[in-house]
Enzyme design. Sequence first.
Site, short mmCIF file in Angstrom:
data_model
loop_
_atom_site.label_atom_id
_atom_site.label_comp_id
_atom_site.label_asym_id
_atom_site.label_seq_id
_atom_site.Cartn_x
_atom_site.Cartn_y
_atom_site.Cartn_z
N TRP A 85 0.82 -1.22 0.00
CA TRP A 85 0.00 0.00 0.00
C TRP A 85 0.86 1.27 0.00
O TRP A 85 0.33 2.35 0.19
CB TRP A 85 -0.92 0.01 1.22
N ASP A 86 2.17 1.17 -0.18
CA ASP A 86 3.06 2.33 -0.12
C ASP A 86 2.96 3.04 1.22
O ASP A 86 2.95 4.27 1.29
CB ASP A 86 2.74 3.30 -1.27
N MET A 87 2.88 2.27 2.29
CA MET A 87 2.81 2.84 3.63
C MET A 87 4.21 3.01 4.22
O MET A 87 4.49 2.57 5.35
CB MET A 87 1.93 1.96 4.53
#
Length: 809
Positions: A466-468
Amino acid sequence: MTPTTERRHRGAARVFATLFVLIGLAYVWGGAQLALLGGSLYFLITGLAVIVSGILVWRGNGWAGWLYAVMLAWTYVWAVDEVGVDFWTLLPRLSGPFLFGLFFLTPWYRRGLISGPRPPLLGRAVVGGFALALLGLFGWGFAQGDIHEIAATRALPEAKANYVPDTPEGEWHHYGNDQHGTRFSPLEQITPENVRDLQVAWTYRTGDYPPPEGPVRRLQATPLKIGRSLYLCTARNDIVSLDEETGQENWRFNSHTDLTGVTGSAACRGVAYYQAPESEVPAGAACAARIIGGTVDARLLAIDAATGEPCADFGQNGQVDLKQGLGHVIPGYSYVSSAPQVVRGRVVIGGWISDGQMTDEPSGVIRAFDAVTGAFDWAFDMGRPEDHSMPAEGEEFTRGTPNSWAPISADDELGLVYMPTGNATPDYWGGHRRDFDNRYSGSILALDAETGALRWHFQTIHYDVWDMDVGSQPSLVDLQIGGETVPALVQLTKRGQNFVLDRRTGEPIYEVQERPVPQGGAEAERISPTQPFSVEMPEFSGIDPKKPLGVDETDMWGATPFDLMWCRIRFREARWDGPLTPPGEDPVFFFPGSLGGNNWGSGSFDPERKILVANWNRVPMYLRLMPRPEADAAGLRAADGRPGVSVGGAVPQEGTPYAADLKPFMSPLGAPCLAPPYGLVTAVDLTTKEVLWQRRSGTAEDSGVTIAGSTIRSRLPISLGVPGLGGSITTKSGLVFIAASGEQSLRAMDLETGDILWKGRLPAGGNATPMTYLSEESGRQFVVIAAGGHNLMQTQPGDYLVAYALPKQ
């Protein structure tokens, strides 16, 4: 009334009748789609009522007004039942229908009637009463306050410690003021009582806007203040020294940065300062004090703080090539975006690796260099964590590993440097990742500052697709726990989970639980069944715990009823099983999105009262994985040497089965599809873990809708809560200074209540973190902010550094 006048009134009435039918048809078309998706029946039913009302107006039938009045009453009840009493959430639901309802008060309607009940005074009173009720409802909404805001209910906690800086009074030696990243100043000259008197003291322009070539690059720097000078890096990575009192340029080092392949998202957020020991560089000699910074063409620079000349003893004439050991690097794919951290005589850096492009990107290796000579000291390569040397000739650091692009913290006493990490490239698919990629991504790494050895690590998210990235600086503050002083590390995240750890061991001080999360998506067999949740700390995510999935259709929004309907349809079309719904080939409602929670602006900490102040976003995204044939047909490619594409759009993810189409969840008019607020500022008592207050961040003054590529600003100074990037600082006098929003203003907030005490309008977006210092020349306290704008915030770009101070006595 003459026949000509009568025909004119009938003609005007039929124009409105046609509009009503068209509006009704749009409602029915969208409402039917929404109903088939299991959504609200309101738009379908209302559309039918508006169509019939329009037909009756065309025929001159007096029942048209009464039918429309019933529809207004139905709309009124539906809106309040759905969202309660809140100005912004009611606005798109009620304003359009009530605005068009004003037609029934005009002579065009009355004099165009042929049959049915004619509107006596009572009929007009009914429609007028609805209008007054609408105004009253909005007024009541303002008076009731805001469900997203939390008012202060108690005085500030008493000081539990005395902050003693290790720098001269009123200076700012590190990106976060100290190595601990507190962004706290002990200065007390500017107070809640006199802050309203602040005025612009000086303005400096870097000369980078308008850009001489290529895209606009962002000025996001937080200056340092040492002695009588300020030091900062420009958007082109030049290093500048300014006079503390006037802002006039002392010197400028032209970095001659090669901007080939560098996109507009590139930024330099700060530089580092190092005073060499006399045993290595004699006092008064060249480069006894030096400014150290990175560039977007992957170099590390050391500049004499007094003269602006390169330090000849550092690397090759003042620079080190950071591409050494990285193998093939496409221009623009690897650079230093955050300020280096100097600890125990070593310059420690991470690096930004281009998001979402391909699997075979350069290594995210963390490195340290001697602060005097620039000689390589150690590396932490996640693919070979026990080997801290440079790769042998013909070899390279492990490619495609997680990187550490965020601001860095250090504890000189413990000899540890704290590195936040992102995920392995690319972002939204993980099937190619190796065990060490999954072990160290989305984490805080505590490395030995002298050897690079890993002392401990804590993972904030498992198997991140999630590109966290952990984008905020780990901030170090001592807490009193059970009568004992515990050295803590507070890590804010884009997930909105806020972790408090023992910085000696990485063990949670406040409880962390593994909780089940949604499954499925394109990698159902790999997605982690649980994720860590910091259950004792307040959450900065925007998820409503009272709703089964945290967000539902009633949370959708828009600038008009049509936006609102469109957004509800798109929400229903997307998959949403709650936070961290895994991406797949079907669209996913992604919340909190990759711009959600807290980002590189980090938080500010009052180490005396043990208060955290943080600004954070609740910005949803729309995410879909594109099968490789579809991506190829769309021309999404990265490995041919072209610069990386925007991280806010479709990205190729070459080397995986999917590209990724990511975008902010916006309506066709450019309005967010989620109801406001989108940006908030929250103060938390770290001792009790209670929220002291929470406020919307910024007004609607610079927000608006986009039509035909042009943004129409609202100019409404009404509290909205707009998203932003950048951070805050706190002062001992009880102030919080923050810009960091879509509103182009620097604001001073009362640390006790969160109230806005002062605002200074900026010439461009203030998407940076301010700093404050005391001038040796005048004894005045200054507050400085970079105003460079940000395309994702839709703020005005610029190249300004603006300083505020109280008037001279």
